[in-house]
Design an enzyme around this catalytic site. Structure first.
Site, short mmCIF file in Angstrom:
data_model
loop_
_atom_site.label_atom_id
_atom_site.label_comp_id
_atom_site.label_asym_id
_atom_site.label_seq_id
_atom_site.Cartn_x
_atom_site.Cartn_y
_atom_site.Cartn_z
N CYS A 162 -16.28 -12.16 16.05
CA CYS A 162 -16.18 -13.48 15.41
C CYS A 162 -16.21 -14.56 16.48
O CYS A 162 -15.42 -15.52 16.45
CB CYS A 162 -14.90 -13.57 14.57
N ASP A 210 -5.49 3.89 21.50
CA ASP A 210 -6.29 2.92 22.23
C ASP A 210 -7.76 3.31 22.05
O ASP A 210 -8.15 4.46 22.27
CB ASP A 210 -5.90 2.93 23.71
N CYS A 269 -11.52 -0.60 15.20
CA CYS A 269 -10.51 -1.66 15.13
C CYS A 269 -10.39 -2.07 13.67
O CYS A 269 -11.05 -3.00 13.21
CB CYS A 269 -10.91 -2.84 16.01
N ALA A 293 -7.62 -2.87 11.49
CA ALA A 293 -6.65 -3.77 10.85
C ALA A 293 -7.32 -5.09 10.46
O ALA A 293 -8.17 -5.60 11.20
CB ALA A 293 -5.49 -4.02 11.81
N PRO A 294 -6.93 -5.64 9.28
CA PRO A 294 -5.94 -5.19 8.28
C PRO A 294 -6.50 -4.27 7.20
O PRO A 294 -5.84 -4.03 6.21
CB PRO A 294 -5.48 -6.49 7.67
N GLY A 295 -7.72 -3.77 7.32
CA GLY A 295 -8.24 -2.80 6.39
C GLY A 295 -9.32 -3.28 5.44
O GLY A 295 -9.75 -2.52 4.56
N GLY A 296 -9.79 -4.49 5.58
CA GLY A 296 -10.83 -5.01 4.69
C GLY A 296 -12.14 -4.27 4.85
O GLY A 296 -12.78 -3.86 3.87
#
Length: 620
Positions: free
Chosen positions: A460, A386, A335, A337-340
């Site tokens: 989180c 997915d 998972c 996104a956003p790529g950090g």
């Protein structure tokens, strides 16, 4: 012009003029000592006090020296005949000075210079004033302490007499806007009562009533729904106020240095010159910078556009640090996104190996592409699958990172809608999705990898249903075990929580809270896969094979029975079959007769209608 003086003549000596006068020697008042009848000078009162003080100091120093000497004798085993050690301020003579004022000492004191006497008197006066002021301060402190103790006793007495509000009072408060002062006071009193319930409770009241009132007050004070508040109160029975207040304020803004293009020690001064007040992050991070104040937008600086840093929360560093990717490995970010996290993994791998960044949302994949391009990542493959279907596509990764979608109860300071929007259905739905994703992540990992075979799971969220519950489920369904995360700080995961009993190795997981670590609420667990076999799949395959074999045996037995039965047919069965055939044939014959009669009747009817049209039938 006057007459010139002859230089050889001696110049007459001039005496003192009219204006010049000889100055008398200075006289000081109080410096003359009165002489006694014996001809000795008498000491003043102040001089006697000073002398007494000096003698007392000598006595105290000598006593201290004797004590030190006794200790030294005990420790070293020396005899008492050894000489006493000479202190810095001790006199040369070892004899004790008597406190009585002898004539020789009085003469020594009297011979002191008058200027020194006055200086000493002024110093003593100053010392006296300081001592008086310090005594006054000590008295004030004692009085304040006594007053504080008295107030505390009064508060305790009032708290012991605390009474829960009645139904009418609650209805009145419901119709009015919430009064924060009243709510804070009542919350503090209820928590004080619950700390020692048996001695402080109101007679006839149960603990459940106090808990219900506390939940209602906390919901009204901080605008949470009751379900989420009960969950948080179960997690933090003592620290609930600290956690809720920490969620009201945002966490510090942090940025991560992109080590593919620059270093932190080079980036910091450049940002300070831009007007951004930054400092190195905590000791556990070597690439993080904390932003205290900025005069320019952080997402529009030339350094940001050049890919020198990435805006990223401090807690997002932790899963990648636990994963610890190595160079030339195949790593999956399920998972992304956003790529950090993906860009951090690429930086640790130094743009070597393979980085597979996947996300189920096609729109968010665009952010991953733009960030990886900006940061200079060249070893990545970005897909839109997915996560639950990824094992069918590719399942030979050395390390897998799963930052699973969750309820967001750890980042309430960023999204306050979580306070009201999340209920039991949302939590259970997230938990079910996380279990499926974690099993898929484990299946994507290769247990036979020489350097890897690790899966890191993070959320989180602070709820047990999304963290320990999911990990415990994975331990039962796959051949994995928990290993240390490699993080020096953080709180241990729960092993026992209310009615739940988890695997003892869940102590190796780490929890991070906003009120204790000044980070977003986060959970990190690291799993090691030791076998590629799936425990449930083996048993299913064996069952299917057994069922197929039994079916074959049954079919063979049925065929054999039919062959034997053909030779040994009973007469009853023959007669029954014959009767059935005769009945069937009779029914078919009747049906054919009925159809023939029907056709004959239809033909006659058509013939009659045709004759009528031709006019053969007329009325007479």
């Amino acid at each position: 012009m006057g007459r010139k003086r002859d230089p050889l003549d001696e110049r007459p000596k001039s005496g003192p003029g009219r204006k010049t006068k000889k100055q008398k020697p200075p006289t000081f008042a109080g410096t003359k000592f009165e002489e006694t009848e014996d001809g000795k000078k008498k000491l003043s009162h102040r001089q006697k006090d000073r002398l007494k003080k000096r003698l007392l100091k000598k006595e105290t120093k000598q006593q201290a020296g004797q004590k030190r000497k006794a200790k030294a004798v005990k420790e070293d085993g020396q005899s008492s005949k050894n000489k006493k050690p000479k202190l810095l301020f001790d006199s040369d003579d070892g004899e004790d000075d008597s406190p009585d004022l002898s004539s020789a000492e009085e003469e020594e004191v009297a011979e002191e210079e008058p200027g020194t006497d006055e200086a000493e008197e002024e110093e003593e006066e100053e010392d006296m004033e300081i001592e008086k002021a310090s005594k006054a301060l000590i008295k004030e402190q004692e009085e304040n302490e006594n007053m504080a103790k008295a107030e505390l006793m009064l508060n305790i007495q009032s708290q012991e007499k605390f009474v829960l509000p009645s139904g009418q009072e609650i209805e009145k408060e419901a119709n009015l806007p919430p009064d924060l002062a009243i709510l804070d006071n009542r919350i503090a009193h209820i928590r004080h009562v619950l700390a020692d319930f048996n001695s402080r409770r109101e007679p006839g009241r149960s603990r459940q009533e106090y808990n219900n009132q506390l939940i209602k007050d906390l919901c009204a004070r901080f605008t949470y729904n009751e379900y989420l508040m009960t969950k948080l109160l179960d997690l933090f029975p003592v620290e609930i106020m600290d956690f809720l207040e920490a969620n009201e304020y945002p966490r510090p803004v942090t940025i991560r240095t992109n080590t593919l293009k620059t270093r932190r020690r080079d980036l910091g001064p450049v940002l300070i010159d831009r007007g951004i007040n930054v400092e190195p992050m905590a000791r556990w991070s070597s690439v993080g910078l904390t932003v205290f104040d900025t005069k320019v937008p952080l997402g529009a600086t030339p350094e940001y556009l050049a890919g020198h840093y990435m805006l990223q929360g401090g807690a997002s560093f932790l899963p990648v640090m636990a994963l610890a990717p190595q160079e030339k490995e195949r790593v999956l970010d399920m998972c992304a996104a956003p790529g950090g996290k993906s860009s951090y993994i690429a930086a640790l791998m130094k743009n070597t190996g393979l980085l597979w960044s996947n996300d189920a949302n096609r729109e968010r994949c665009k952010a991953v592409v733009s960030n990886l391009h900006r940061l200079g990542v060249i070893n990545s493959v970005i897909t839109n699958y997915d996560g639950r279907a990824l094992p069918k596509v590719f399942h030979s990764f050395d390390r897998v990172l799963l930052d699973a979608p969750c309820s967001g109860t750890g980042v309430i300071s960023k999204d306050e809608a979580v306070k009201i929007s999340k209920d039991e259905k949302d939590i259970l739905r997230c938990s079910h999705l996380q279990k499926e994703l974690l099993l898929a992540a484990i299946d994507c990992c290769n247990a036979n990898s020489k350097t890897g075979g690790f899966v890191v799971y993070s959320t989180c969220s602070v709820l047990v249903e999304e963290n320990e519950w999911v990990i415990d489920f994975a331990l039962k369904k796959r051949n994995v075990k928990l290993v240390p995360c490699g993080l020096d700080f953080g709180k241990e995961g729960f092993v026992n929580f209310q009615q739940h009993r988890f695997h003892p190795s869940l102590k190796l997981t780490r929890r991070f809270y906003p009120h204790s670590h000044n980070l977003d609420g986060f959970f990190v667990a690291k799993l090691k896969k030791f076998s590629n076999k799936i425990p449930g799949a083996e048993s299913k395959e064996e069952k299917t094979k057994e069922t197929e074999e039994t079916e074959k045996q049954e079919n063979e037995s049925i065929k054999g029975d039919n062959a034997e039965g053909d030779s040994k047919v009973d007469e009853k069965q023959v007669t029954q079959s014959a009767n059935r055939q005769t009945k069937f044939s009779n029914g078919q014959q009747k049906k054919s007769d009925f159809n023939g009669q029907r056709k004959k009747f239809v033909g006659q009817k058509k013939k009659f209608i045709g004759q009528k049209k031709k006019g053969k039938f007329h009325k007479k």
